[in-house]
Design a protein around this motif. Sequence first.
Motif, PDB file in Angstrom:
ATOM      1  N   THR A  16       4.731  -0.938  20.696  1.00  0.00           N
ATOM      2  CA  THR A  16       5.983  -0.735  21.428  1.00  0.00           C
ATOM      3  C   THR A  16       5.778  -0.914  22.924  1.00  0.00           C
ATOM      4  O   THR A  16       6.548  -1.611  23.589  1.00  0.00           O
ATOM      5  N   VAL A  17       4.758  -0.272  23.461  1.00  0.00           N
ATOM      6  CA  VAL A  17       4.480  -0.324  24.900  1.00  0.00           C
ATOM      7  C   VAL A  17       3.301  -1.237  25.208  1.00  0.00           C
ATOM      8  O   VAL A  17       3.277  -1.904  26.245  1.00  0.00           O
ATOM      9  N   VAL A  18       2.317  -1.288  24.315  1.00  0.00           N
ATOM     10  CA  VAL A  18       1.122  -2.092  24.563  1.00  0.00           C
ATOM     11  C   VAL A  18       0.905  -3.101  23.434  1.00  0.00           C
ATOM     12  O   VAL A  18       1.317  -2.895  22.292  1.00  0.00           O
ATOM     13  N   ASP A  19       0.232  -4.184  23.800  1.00  0.00           N
ATOM     14  CA  ASP A  19      -0.030  -5.320  22.907  1.00  0.00           C
ATOM     15  C   ASP A  19      -1.446  -5.185  22.350  1.00  0.00           C
ATOM     16  O   ASP A  19      -2.402  -5.706  22.921  1.00  0.00           O
ATOM     17  N   TRP A  20      -1.563  -4.457  21.238  1.00  0.00           N
ATOM     18  CA  TRP A  20      -2.895  -4.205  20.670  1.00  0.00           C
ATOM     19  C   TRP A  20      -3.570  -5.490  20.184  1.00  0.00           C
ATOM     20  O   TRP A  20      -4.777  -5.683  20.361  1.00  0.00           O
ATOM     21  N   ARG A  21      -2.806  -6.387  19.576  1.00  0.00           N
ATOM     22  CA  ARG A  21      -3.409  -7.547  18.918  1.00  0.00           C
ATOM     23  C   ARG A  21      -4.087  -8.486  19.914  1.00  0.00           C
ATOM     24  O   ARG A  21      -5.260  -8.872  19.726  1.00  0.00           O
ATOM     25  N   SER A  22      -3.380  -8.862  20.965  1.00  0.00           N
ATOM     26  CA  SER A  22      -3.957  -9.779  21.942  1.00  0.00           C
ATOM     27  C   SER A  22      -5.156  -9.175  22.648  1.00  0.00           C
ATOM     28  O   SER A  22      -6.125  -9.883  22.965  1.00  0.00           O
ATOM     29  N   THR A  23      -5.109  -7.871  22.902  1.00  0.00           N
ATOM     30  CA  THR A  23      -6.231  -7.220  23.582  1.00  0.00           C
ATOM     31  C   THR A  23      -7.470  -7.244  22.706  1.00  0.00           C
ATOM     32  O   THR A  23      -8.576  -7.513  23.185  1.00  0.00           O
ATOM     33  N   PRO A 106      -0.469  -3.561  28.497  1.00  0.00           N
ATOM     34  CA  PRO A 106       0.976  -3.363  28.278  1.00  0.00           C
ATOM     35  C   PRO A 106       1.692  -4.689  28.104  1.00  0.00           C
ATOM     36  O   PRO A 106       1.258  -5.732  28.607  1.00  0.00           O
ATOM     37  N   TRP A 107       2.813  -4.638  27.392  1.00  0.00           N
ATOM     38  CA  TRP A 107       3.708  -5.791  27.360  1.00  0.00           C
ATOM     39  C   TRP A 107       4.209  -6.052  28.783  1.00  0.00           C
ATOM     40  O   TRP A 107       4.291  -5.114  29.599  1.00  0.00           O
ATOM     41  N   PRO A 108       4.565  -7.300  29.103  1.00  0.00           N
ATOM     42  CA  PRO A 108       4.938  -7.639  30.489  1.00  0.00           C
ATOM     43  C   PRO A 108       6.061  -6.788  31.080  1.00  0.00           C
ATOM     44  O   PRO A 108       6.103  -6.572  32.295  1.00  0.00           O
ATOM     45  N   ASP A 109       6.981  -6.314  30.251  1.00  0.00           N
ATOM     46  CA  ASP A 109       8.117  -5.536  30.751  1.00  0.00           C
ATOM     47  C   ASP A 109       7.842  -4.044  30.850  1.00  0.00           C
ATOM     48  O   ASP A 109       8.661  -3.304  31.403  1.00  0.00           O
ATOM     49  N   ALA A 110       6.712  -3.595  30.297  1.00  0.00           N
ATOM     50  CA  ALA A 110       6.542  -2.163  30.049  1.00  0.00           C
ATOM     51  C   ALA A 110       6.464  -1.329  31.325  1.00  0.00           C
ATOM     52  O   ALA A 110       7.181  -0.335  31.474  1.00  0.00           O
ATOM     53  N   VAL A 111       5.565  -1.686  32.238  1.00  0.00           N
ATOM     54  CA  VAL A 111       5.356  -0.840  33.409  1.00  0.00           C
ATOM     55  C   VAL A 111       6.617  -0.776  34.270  1.00  0.00           C
ATOM     56  O   VAL A 111       7.053   0.303  34.686  1.00  0.00           O
ATOM     57  N   PHE A 200      15.672   1.302  19.461  1.00  0.00           N
ATOM     58  CA  PHE A 200      14.824   0.271  18.854  1.00  0.00           C
ATOM     59  C   PHE A 200      14.545  -0.828  19.864  1.00  0.00           C
ATOM     60  O   PHE A 200      15.458  -1.379  20.472  1.00  0.00           O
ATOM     61  N   VAL A 201      13.251  -1.131  20.045  1.00  0.00           N
ATOM     62  CA  VAL A 201      12.814  -2.190  20.952  1.00  0.00           C
ATOM     63  C   VAL A 201      12.071  -3.235  20.124  1.00  0.00           C
ATOM     64  O   VAL A 201      10.949  -2.985  19.684  1.00  0.00           O
ATOM     65  N   PRO A 202      12.653  -4.384  19.867  1.00  0.00           N
ATOM     66  CA  PRO A 202      11.946  -5.382  19.052  1.00  0.00           C
ATOM     67  C   PRO A 202      10.734  -5.942  19.781  1.00  0.00           C
ATOM     68  O   PRO A 202      10.781  -6.191  20.986  1.00  0.00           O
ATOM     69  N   ARG A 203       9.654  -6.111  19.039  1.00  0.00           N
ATOM     70  CA  ARG A 203       8.458  -6.755  19.570  1.00  0.00           C
ATOM     71  C   ARG A 203       8.042  -7.854  18.591  1.00  0.00           C
ATOM     72  O   ARG A 203       7.119  -7.694  17.788  1.00  0.00           O
ATOM     73  N   PRO A 204       8.725  -8.985  18.641  1.00  0.00           N
ATOM     74  CA  PRO A 204       8.498 -10.038  17.651  1.00  0.00           C
ATOM     75  C   PRO A 204       7.093 -10.615  17.662  1.00  0.00           C
ATOM     76  O   PRO A 204       6.667 -11.218  16.670  1.00  0.00           O
ATOM     77  N   LEU A 205       6.351 -10.436  18.756  1.00  0.00           N
ATOM     78  CA  LEU A 205       4.998 -10.976  18.831  1.00  0.00           C
ATOM     79  C   LEU A 205       3.929  -9.926  18.539  1.00  0.00           C
ATOM     80  O   LEU A 205       2.741 -10.193  18.723  1.00  0.00           O
ATOM     81  N   ALA A 212       5.874 -11.175  11.033  1.00  0.00           N
ATOM     82  CA  ALA A 212       7.248 -10.833  10.665  1.00  0.00           C
ATOM     83  C   ALA A 212       7.817  -9.821  11.659  1.00  0.00           C
ATOM     84  O   ALA A 212       7.171  -8.820  11.969  1.00  0.00           O
ATOM     85  N   ALA A 213       9.011 -10.086  12.157  1.00  0.00           N
ATOM     86  CA  ALA A 213       9.668  -9.179  13.095  1.00  0.00           C
ATOM     87  C   ALA A 213      10.446  -8.117  12.333  1.00  0.00           C
ATOM     88  O   ALA A 213      11.097  -8.406  11.331  1.00  0.00           O
ATOM     89  N   GLU A 214      10.368  -6.879  12.792  1.00  0.00           N
ATOM     90  CA  GLU A 214      11.124  -5.797  12.171  1.00  0.00           C
ATOM     91  C   GLU A 214      12.593  -5.872  12.587  1.00  0.00           C
ATOM     92  O   GLU A 214      12.910  -6.276  13.699  1.00  0.00           O
ATOM     93  N   ALA A 215      13.441  -5.438  11.695  1.00  0.00           N
ATOM     94  CA  ALA A 215      14.885  -5.412  11.979  1.00  0.00           C
ATOM     95  C   ALA A 215      15.325  -3.984  12.236  1.00  0.00           C
ATOM     96  O   ALA A 215      14.806  -3.045  11.627  1.00  0.00           O
ATOM     97  N   PRO A 216      16.295  -3.777  13.129  1.00  0.00           N
ATOM     98  CA  PRO A 216      16.785  -2.416  13.396  1.00  0.00           C
ATOM     99  C   PRO A 216      17.662  -1.923  12.259  1.00  0.00           C
ATOM    100  O   PRO A 216      18.205  -2.703  11.484  1.00  0.00           O
ATOM    101  N   ASP A 217      17.795  -0.613  12.197  1.00  0.00           N
ATOM    102  CA  ASP A 217      18.694   0.020  11.239  1.00  0.00           C
ATOM    103  C   ASP A 217      20.037   0.268  11.927  1.00  0.00           C
ATOM    104  O   ASP A 217      20.067   0.592  13.124  1.00  0.00           O
TER     105      ASP A 217
END
Length: 236
Positions: A16-23, A106-111, A200-205, A212-217
């Motif tokens: 949600t806030v940080v990009d674990w995969r790329s790191t 962090p994702w670019p928008d997070a801070v 809900f904050v989508p993080r498609p990447l 697969a991107a999650e969909a909101p309820d």
Amino acid sequence: MSLSGVRALAFDVFGTVVDWRSTIIEEGGRLNREKGLDVDWAAFADAWREEYRPSMDRVRRGELPWTKLDDLHRASLEKLLDEFGVEGLNDAEKERLNRVWHRLKPWPDAVEGLKRLRRRYILATLSNGNVALLVNMAKRAGLPWDCVLSAELARRYKPDREVYLMAAELLGLKAGEVGMVAAHAEDLLAARQAGLRTVFVPRPLEFGPGGAAEAPDPSFDMVVEDLTDLARRLGL
């Protein structure tokens, strides 16, 4: 729907806030170069994350005593190093790799988004990460939390109801005065059942370009593009 009456925002962190995969991929690439390895670190990162929920569920079911996430990650790491045929890492190198979760970017928008939101709201983590992990991550990434709340404090893991209620209690607020912000529908549905408001904050990447991107309820209070969009939507 709005967030009227909300005084604090509690954030899921991983994804949600940080990009674990790329790191993790970046850290693994460094190991490949330094140690002469040939590991597919994208596949390794995905496999490590796939161990995340099953390892916590063993704690939630009582099959394991309370175990903090750093230690669950280390057990999963040892298993995956064997499965991927990674050899030649000493204990210090394994521990440094395990602590990559403390150094997630962090994702670019997070801070920027968090700094704007902090003008009005109390900002807290509400993560399954242990306290030391979350503090080290915040220090390194410049994440401006007012408070670091962790499932470790409740000795339970999300999506257990007690974790969400703990956050409200420790902040001295009613459940409905806390908004849970996450990129994962299951997390938000559990928070809503505990009485929290939901964003809900989508993080498609999160899981890479092919993930697969999650969909909101439909029940979520707000669906935003990212954290700067959340700040904008809230007039900040």
